[in-house]
Design a protein around this motif. Sequence first.
Motif, mmCIF file in Angstrom:
data_model
loop_
_atom_site.group_PDB
_atom_site.id
_atom_site.type_symbol
_atom_site.label_atom_id
_atom_site.label_comp_id
_atom_site.label_asym_id
_atom_site.label_seq_id
_atom_site.Cartn_x
_atom_site.Cartn_y
_atom_site.Cartn_z
ATOM 1 N N HIS A 110 54.676 1.787 35.584
ATOM 2 C CA HIS A 110 54.384 1.678 37.008
ATOM 3 C C HIS A 110 54.777 0.284 37.503
ATOM 4 O O HIS A 110 54.654 -0.681 36.744
ATOM 5 C CB HIS A 110 52.899 1.890 37.281
ATOM 6 C CG HIS A 110 52.326 3.168 36.737
ATOM 7 N ND1 HIS A 110 52.421 4.371 37.390
ATOM 8 C CD2 HIS A 110 51.636 3.413 35.593
ATOM 9 C CE1 HIS A 110 51.799 5.311 36.691
ATOM 10 N NE2 HIS A 110 51.324 4.755 35.584
ATOM 11 N N PRO A 111 55.181 0.140 38.755
ATOM 12 C CA PRO A 111 55.687 1.187 39.636
ATOM 13 C C PRO A 111 57.158 1.459 39.307
ATOM 14 O O PRO A 111 57.714 0.837 38.400
ATOM 15 C CB PRO A 111 55.549 0.548 41.025
ATOM 16 C CG PRO A 111 55.776 -0.918 40.770
ATOM 17 C CD PRO A 111 55.184 -1.182 39.406
ATOM 18 N N HIS A 112 57.790 2.347 40.071
ATOM 19 C CA HIS A 112 59.198 2.644 39.814
ATOM 20 C C HIS A 112 60.099 1.494 40.238
ATOM 21 O O HIS A 112 61.074 1.170 39.560
ATOM 22 C CB HIS A 112 59.602 3.914 40.561
ATOM 23 C CG HIS A 112 60.990 4.398 40.237
ATOM 24 N ND1 HIS A 112 62.128 3.795 40.730
ATOM 25 C CD2 HIS A 112 61.418 5.426 39.462
ATOM 26 C CE1 HIS A 112 63.202 4.425 40.270
ATOM 27 N NE2 HIS A 112 62.801 5.421 39.497
ATOM 28 N N GLY A 113 59.742 0.837 41.362
ATOM 29 C CA GLY A 113 60.641 -0.175 41.903
ATOM 30 C C GLY A 113 61.937 0.474 42.344
ATOM 31 O O GLY A 113 62.038 1.699 42.430
ATOM 32 N N LEU A 114 62.919 -0.349 42.617
ATOM 33 C CA LEU A 114 64.196 0.218 43.041
ATOM 34 C C LEU A 114 64.819 1.045 41.923
ATOM 35 O O LEU A 114 65.263 2.164 42.126
ATOM 36 C CB LEU A 114 65.149 -0.909 43.469
ATOM 37 C CG LEU A 114 66.390 -0.479 44.246
ATOM 38 C CD1 LEU A 114 65.984 0.199 45.543
ATOM 39 C CD2 LEU A 114 67.271 -1.683 44.534
ATOM 40 N N LEU A 115 64.825 0.501 40.708
ATOM 41 C CA LEU A 115 65.358 1.239 39.561
ATOM 42 C C LEU A 115 64.838 0.602 38.270
ATOM 43 O O LEU A 115 65.609 0.083 37.464
ATOM 44 C CB LEU A 115 66.885 1.248 39.584
ATOM 45 C CG LEU A 115 67.571 2.362 38.783
ATOM 46 C CD1 LEU A 115 67.141 3.741 39.277
ATOM 47 C CD2 LEU A 115 69.087 2.246 38.880
ATOM 48 N N ALA A 116 63.503 0.646 38.093
ATOM 49 C CA ALA A 116 62.859 0.063 36.907
ATOM 50 C C ALA A 116 63.356 -1.359 36.667
ATOM 51 O O ALA A 116 63.675 -1.744 35.543
ATOM 52 C CB ALA A 116 63.114 0.934 35.686
ATOM 53 N N ASP A 117 63.400 -2.146 37.741
ATOM 54 C CA ASP A 117 64.111 -3.426 37.727
ATOM 55 C C ASP A 117 63.610 -4.422 36.691
ATOM 56 O O ASP A 117 64.371 -4.923 35.870
ATOM 57 C CB ASP A 117 64.041 -4.049 39.128
ATOM 58 C CG ASP A 117 64.390 -3.055 40.212
ATOM 59 O OD1 ASP A 117 65.566 -2.726 40.327
ATOM 60 O OD2 ASP A 117 63.479 -2.599 40.926
ATOM 61 N N GLY A 118 62.314 -4.755 36.728
ATOM 62 C CA GLY A 118 61.795 -5.747 35.791
ATOM 63 C C GLY A 118 61.896 -5.283 34.355
ATOM 64 O O GLY A 118 62.280 -6.038 33.464
ATOM 65 N N TRP A 119 61.565 -4.009 34.123
ATOM 66 C CA TRP A 119 61.642 -3.435 32.771
ATOM 67 C C TRP A 119 63.073 -3.495 32.250
ATOM 68 O O TRP A 119 63.326 -3.917 31.127
ATOM 69 C CB TRP A 119 61.134 -1.996 32.820
ATOM 70 C CG TRP A 119 61.232 -1.244 31.536
ATOM 71 C CD1 TRP A 119 62.273 -0.481 31.113
ATOM 72 C CD2 TRP A 119 60.258 -1.186 30.481
ATOM 73 N NE1 TRP A 119 62.013 0.070 29.878
ATOM 74 C CE2 TRP A 119 60.789 -0.355 29.468
ATOM 75 C CE3 TRP A 119 59.001 -1.742 30.306
ATOM 76 C CZ2 TRP A 119 60.082 -0.071 28.300
ATOM 77 C CZ3 TRP A 119 58.298 -1.461 29.140
ATOM 78 C CH2 TRP A 119 58.835 -0.633 28.160
ATOM 79 N N HIS A 120 64.022 -3.103 33.102
ATOM 80 C CA HIS A 120 65.414 -3.064 32.669
ATOM 81 C C HIS A 120 65.921 -4.462 32.331
ATOM 82 O O HIS A 120 66.607 -4.655 31.316
ATOM 83 C CB HIS A 120 66.284 -2.452 33.769
ATOM 84 C CG HIS A 120 67.718 -2.283 33.382
ATOM 85 N ND1 HIS A 120 68.142 -1.305 32.507
ATOM 86 C CD2 HIS A 120 68.828 -2.972 33.726
ATOM 87 C CE1 HIS A 120 69.447 -1.397 32.332
ATOM 88 N NE2 HIS A 120 69.890 -2.399 33.069
ATOM 89 N N SER A 121 65.589 -5.451 33.135
ATOM 90 C CA SER A 121 66.042 -6.816 32.871
ATOM 91 C C SER A 121 65.393 -7.378 31.611
ATOM 92 O O SER A 121 66.020 -8.125 30.856
ATOM 93 C CB SER A 121 65.731 -7.713 34.070
ATOM 94 O OG SER A 121 66.508 -7.339 35.191
#
Length: 354
Positions: A110-121
Motif C-alpha cells: 500500500h498504496p499503489h502510487g503512480l506505479l509502485a514507485d517507491g517499491w520499484h526504486s
Amino acid sequence: MAAAAADVQQHVAKTETNASVVEMLLKPPIYWLFHSWRLFGYIPLLPPLLAYQPVKTVALMTAYASVHRKRWWQEAVHRMFRFAVAKSHRFVNENKHLIKDEKRYLWCLHPHGLLADGWHSMIASNLDSFADEGNGPPGVGRKVALCFAPIIQHVPVHQEMYRNLCCSSDRASIVRWWKTPDTDPALIPGGFAEACFASSAERKVEYSYLKGRKGFVKICIEEKKDMIPAYTFRLNWMYRTPRSLRGARARLSQRIFVGVIPFFGYLGTSMPLHEKTTTVVFPPFEASSYTLDQLDEAHEAYLAHLKKHFDLNKDKYGMKDVELVFVGNDFQDDDWATRALQSVGVLRPPRSRL
C-alpha cells in the motif's frame, strides 16, 4: 620506496577523480532513462518510428522480445539502473520477529502510487532482490513474487527488475506461489483504481481504494494464510495528477486494466518531485482465523488494522496531519469537469457495488 608510494597515491587519486567525472556524466541520463521508461516514456516514440522506420523499428522490438527474458540481459539492465537510481527510499521492518519462518503469507503493498514507485526504486537499487539465489528485497527476509498486471512481466525496466518473480494477480497465480518452498506472493490490493487518487497536491487525505474490495481477503481465508501489510509513506507525493474525474477514471481503470492517470513530475517530466519515501512493514493480520461466513468482518478488520498502524507511523515518516480514507466504486466526484459532463448526460453518478 617513498617515491613509489607517492606515485601509487597519485595514481589512485587520479583514478578516483576520473571515476567521479564519469559517474557525474553518466548518472543524469541513466536516471532520466530509468524514470522515463519505467513510466512508459517510450510509448509516444513508437507510432512515429513505426511510420517512418517500420522495418528497423519492428526489428528492434523483435530483438528486445528475444532477449528480455534472458538472465544476462536482465542483470545488465538492472546493474545499469542500480548505478543511477536514488538511494533515498528506505525500508523499515520492525515487526520481523512476528513473521514466522515456517508460515506463508500474502504481502499487501500500500498504496499503489503512480506505479509502485517507491517499491520499484528500492528494488532497482538492490541487484539481488529478485535473483534466483537471492533472499528477496532488502529488509523482507524472504523471497516474494509480485502479483501485478500480467503485462508487467514483459514491460521494459520492470521485467528486468522483477525477472521471473512477476505474474498476474488472479487467484490461481497467488496460490501457486504458496505451493513453492520459499516464495510468498505480494500484490497491491488498491490496483490501478487507487493510482488515480495519488497526487502531491493532496496533503490532508490519503485515499485507499479498498472499500468493497474483498477478493484478496477471501483468498487468504480460503487458503488459511495471514497477510502482511507494507505501507510506503509519502509515495503518493512523488507525482502530481489531476484531481478531476478521479472516481470515474478509477472505475474505468478497473474495467480496462490500465491506469487512466495523466501525471506530472519535476518540471512536467517523468522525474519524481521527491524520492524520500519509507516502506514500513506492519504486523501480520490473521486472516486465517476467520471463516468465509465472516468475510465482511475480516475485510473491515483488515481496514481497521491498516488504518491503526498507518496512524501509529505517520508522524514518524512525514505524514503527521494526513488522514487515511477508504474509498471504492461508489466514490462521487465533485469537480467542475464531472459536473459539466453530468449536466449534458455524458457521465452518470456512480452506483454502489458494495
